[in-house]
Design a protein around this motif. Structure first.
Motif, PDB file in Angstrom:
ATOM      1  N   MET A  95      17.396 -57.021  81.243  1.00 19.37           N
ATOM      2  CA  MET A  95      17.635 -57.672  79.964  1.00 19.37           C
ATOM      3  C   MET A  95      16.395 -57.507  79.095  1.00 19.37           C
ATOM      4  N   ASN A  96      16.564 -56.992  77.908  1.00 11.75           N
ATOM      5  CA  ASN A  96      15.437 -56.700  77.038  1.00 11.75           C
ATOM      6  C   ASN A  96      15.213 -57.813  76.016  1.00 11.75           C
ATOM      7  N   PHE A  97      13.979 -58.324  75.968  1.00  9.99           N
ATOM      8  CA  PHE A  97      13.604 -59.389  75.051  1.00  9.99           C
ATOM      9  C   PHE A  97      12.665 -58.852  73.984  1.00  9.99           C
ATOM     10  N   ALA A  98      12.795 -59.406  72.782  1.00  8.90           N
ATOM     11  CA  ALA A  98      11.862 -59.134  71.692  1.00  8.90           C
ATOM     12  C   ALA A  98      11.266 -60.451  71.229  1.00  8.90           C
ATOM     13  N   VAL A  99       9.978 -60.428  70.906  1.00 10.19           N
ATOM     14  CA  VAL A  99       9.320 -61.568  70.267  1.00 10.19           C
ATOM     15  C   VAL A  99       8.854 -61.088  68.904  1.00 10.19           C
ATOM     16  N   LEU A 100       9.454 -61.606  67.849  1.00  6.82           N
ATOM     17  CA  LEU A 100       9.070 -61.188  66.503  1.00  6.82           C
ATOM     18  C   LEU A 100       7.679 -61.715  66.170  1.00  6.82           C
ATOM     19  N   GLN A 116      11.405 -60.371  82.923  1.00  8.18           N
ATOM     20  CA  GLN A 116      12.233 -59.386  82.240  1.00  8.18           C
ATOM     21  C   GLN A 116      11.391 -58.604  81.230  1.00  8.18           C
ATOM     22  N   PRO A 117      11.826 -57.381  80.869  1.00  8.20           N
ATOM     23  CA  PRO A 117      11.088 -56.596  79.883  1.00  8.20           C
ATOM     24  C   PRO A 117      11.014 -57.335  78.550  1.00  8.20           C
ATOM     25  N   VAL A 118       9.834 -57.377  77.964  1.00  6.93           N
ATOM     26  CA  VAL A 118       9.644 -58.082  76.698  1.00  6.93           C
ATOM     27  C   VAL A 118       8.637 -57.323  75.845  1.00  6.93           C
ATOM     28  N   GLU A 119       8.892 -57.269  74.548  1.00  5.64           N
ATOM     29  CA  GLU A 119       8.022 -56.548  73.618  1.00  5.64           C
ATOM     30  C   GLU A 119       7.757 -57.393  72.380  1.00  5.64           C
ATOM     31  N   TYR A 120       6.558 -57.234  71.820  1.00  5.31           N
ATOM     32  CA  TYR A 120       6.280 -57.781  70.493  1.00  5.31           C
ATOM     33  C   TYR A 120       6.906 -56.847  69.465  1.00  5.31           C
ATOM     34  N   VAL A 121       7.537 -57.416  68.457  1.00  3.26           N
ATOM     35  CA  VAL A 121       8.148 -56.611  67.393  1.00  3.26           C
ATOM     36  C   VAL A 121       7.605 -57.089  66.051  1.00  3.26           C
ATOM     37  N   LYS A 165      18.110 -52.508  70.413  1.00  2.00           N
ATOM     38  CA  LYS A 165      17.846 -52.333  71.846  1.00  2.00           C
ATOM     39  C   LYS A 165      17.654 -53.653  72.575  1.00  2.00           C
ATOM     40  N   TYR A 166      17.591 -54.760  71.840  1.00  2.00           N
ATOM     41  CA  TYR A 166      17.231 -56.033  72.471  1.00  2.00           C
ATOM     42  C   TYR A 166      18.455 -56.907  72.717  1.00  2.00           C
ATOM     43  N   ASP A 167      18.437 -57.577  73.867  1.00  2.05           N
ATOM     44  CA  ASP A 167      19.523 -58.476  74.250  1.00  2.05           C
ATOM     45  C   ASP A 167      19.242 -59.917  73.827  1.00  2.05           C
ATOM     46  N   CYS A 168      17.974 -60.246  73.662  1.00  2.00           N
ATOM     47  CA  CYS A 168      17.581 -61.577  73.204  1.00  2.00           C
ATOM     48  C   CYS A 168      16.355 -61.441  72.314  1.00  2.00           C
ATOM     49  N   ILE A 169      16.391 -62.104  71.177  1.00  2.00           N
ATOM     50  CA  ILE A 169      15.290 -62.031  70.219  1.00  2.00           C
ATOM     51  C   ILE A 169      14.742 -63.436  70.002  1.00  2.00           C
ATOM     52  N   ILE A 170      13.444 -63.589  70.193  1.00  2.00           N
ATOM     53  CA  ILE A 170      12.793 -64.883  70.008  1.00  2.00           C
ATOM     54  C   ILE A 170      12.004 -64.853  68.695  1.00  2.00           C
ATOM     55  N   VAL A 171      12.263 -65.836  67.854  1.00  2.00           N
ATOM     56  CA  VAL A 171      11.496 -66.003  66.614  1.00  2.00           C
ATOM     57  C   VAL A 171      10.541 -67.160  66.881  1.00  2.00           C
ATOM     58  N   PRO A 172       9.251 -66.871  67.073  1.00  2.00           N
ATOM     59  CA  PRO A 172       8.321 -67.873  67.587  1.00  2.00           C
ATOM     60  C   PRO A 172       7.786 -68.818  66.517  1.00  2.00           C
ATOM     61  N   GLY A 173       7.060 -69.815  66.974  1.00  2.00           N
ATOM     62  CA  GLY A 173       6.439 -70.780  66.082  1.00  2.00           C
ATOM     63  C   GLY A 173       5.146 -70.254  65.479  1.00  2.00           C
ATOM     64  N   GLY A 174       4.595 -71.051  64.588  1.00  2.00           N
ATOM     65  CA  GLY A 174       3.350 -70.687  63.916  1.00  2.00           C
ATOM     66  C   GLY A 174       3.406 -71.071  62.454  1.00  2.00           C
ATOM     67  N   PHE A 175       2.734 -70.296  61.637  1.00  8.95           N
ATOM     68  CA  PHE A 175       2.654 -70.567  60.202  1.00  8.95           C
ATOM     69  C   PHE A 175       2.877 -69.250  59.460  1.00  8.95           C
ATOM     70  N   SER A 176       4.082 -68.704  59.571  1.00 10.85           N
ATOM     71  CA  SER A 176       4.351 -67.400  58.979  1.00 10.85           C
ATOM     72  C   SER A 176       3.999 -67.384  57.502  1.00 10.85           C
ATOM     73  N   THR A 200      24.071 -60.915  69.663  1.00 13.63           N
ATOM     74  CA  THR A 200      22.785 -60.936  70.362  1.00 13.63           C
ATOM     75  C   THR A 200      22.264 -62.367  70.428  1.00 13.63           C
ATOM     76  N   TYR A 201      21.650 -62.725  71.549  1.00 12.35           N
ATOM     77  CA  TYR A 201      21.063 -64.056  71.669  1.00 12.35           C
ATOM     78  C   TYR A 201      19.806 -64.135  70.811  1.00 12.35           C
ATOM     79  N   ILE A 202      19.723 -65.175  70.015  1.00 12.68           N
ATOM     80  CA  ILE A 202      18.561 -65.391  69.157  1.00 12.68           C
ATOM     81  C   ILE A 202      18.128 -66.842  69.283  1.00 12.68           C
ATOM     82  N   ILE A 203      16.843 -67.045  69.522  1.00 15.19           N
ATOM     83  CA  ILE A 203      16.315 -68.397  69.574  1.00 15.19           C
ATOM     84  C   ILE A 203      15.114 -68.506  68.641  1.00 15.19           C
TER      85      ILE A 203
END
Length: 231
Positions: free
Chosen positions: A1-6, A27-32, A41-52, A80-83
């Motif tokens: 399962m491929n994960f992305a962290v935006l 699981q495989p994970v990449e910064y995007v 290509k990603y099965d789950c995409i995480i939109v992380p916290g912070g101060f964009s 696609t799963y998105i959190i």
């Protein structure tokens, strides 16, 4: 399962999310980067916290127009799963992937501490390994986590079982309507929440209650793809 962290300029929880995937479910994970235009290509995409973008204008308002957001909307439409976590939740609201808006905490203070959440929907890809009504300890860290929506939207969220997490009764840290801490879209594949499950994956961190969010996503994906769940 491929994960992305935006990663947006100003993201600061991207490493925590990356490590949570890497160490919790291996699981495989990449910064995007925010300039990417293809997330297929990603099965789950995480939109992380912070101060964009420094939270200029308002939280998530500028990130919503980043090139990667067009691809994120397309991914959501495909199932696609998105959190979105904290600032990630704010970005999902600004982009229209989830309904409602964020206001300043009613205390007008930044709140950073442990929080008890009630699991209201465990029929979701992100929560299937929790029990309905279970209380879990997942920390918060936000200044604008006061979730707001109008009465019609709230009634729709309630009717469609889209309220996934509520703050424990009597312990709402920000004034959010109906004690809402996290919601999902109607399809259930997009989740936004203010608390940080990636900061609660080991007892060493004060709680491991967030770990089951990541194992839930993996087990759901494996069931859908006919793969055996290991361990």
């Amino acid at each position: 399962m491929n994960f992305a962290v935006l990663v947006f300029p100003g993201s600061n929880c991207d490493i925590d999310c990356y490590k949570a995937v890497e160490e919790t479910i291996q699981q495989p994970v990449e910064y995007v980067w925010h300039t990417e235009t293809d997330l297929s290509k990603y099965d789950c995409i995480i939109v992380p916290g912070g101060f964009s973008y420094g939270d200029y204008l308002r939280t998530g308002a500028i990130a919503r127009f980043a090139p990667v957001m067009t691809a994120l909307v397309q991914a959501a439409e495909k199932g696609t799963y998105i959190i979105g976590i904290c600032n990630g939740f704010q970005i999902l609201l600004e982009s229209g992937l989830l309904p409602g808006a964020m206001l300043r905490n009613n205390s007008l203070k930044f709140r950073c501490h442990a929080a008890m959440l009630q699991v209201d929907n465990n029929e979701n890809p992100f929560t299937k390994e929790y029990n309905k009504g279970e209380l879990v300890n997942i920390p918060i860290a936000h200044g604008e986590g006061n979730y707001y929506c109008d009465d019609a939207t709230l009634a729709e969220l309630q009717a469609n079982n889209q309220i996934v997490f509520r703050y424990e009764a009597g312990n709402n840290p920000n004034g959010s309507v109906d004690d809402i801490a996290g919601i999902c879209n109607k399809a259930g594949n997009v989740l936004g929440m203010m608390p940080h499950p990636e900061r609660a994956v080991k007892e060493l961190l004060g709680s491991a209650d967030g770990k089951r969010m990541f194992t839930s996503i993996l087990s759901t994906w494996r069931e859908q793809h006919g793969a055996a769940v290991n361990g």
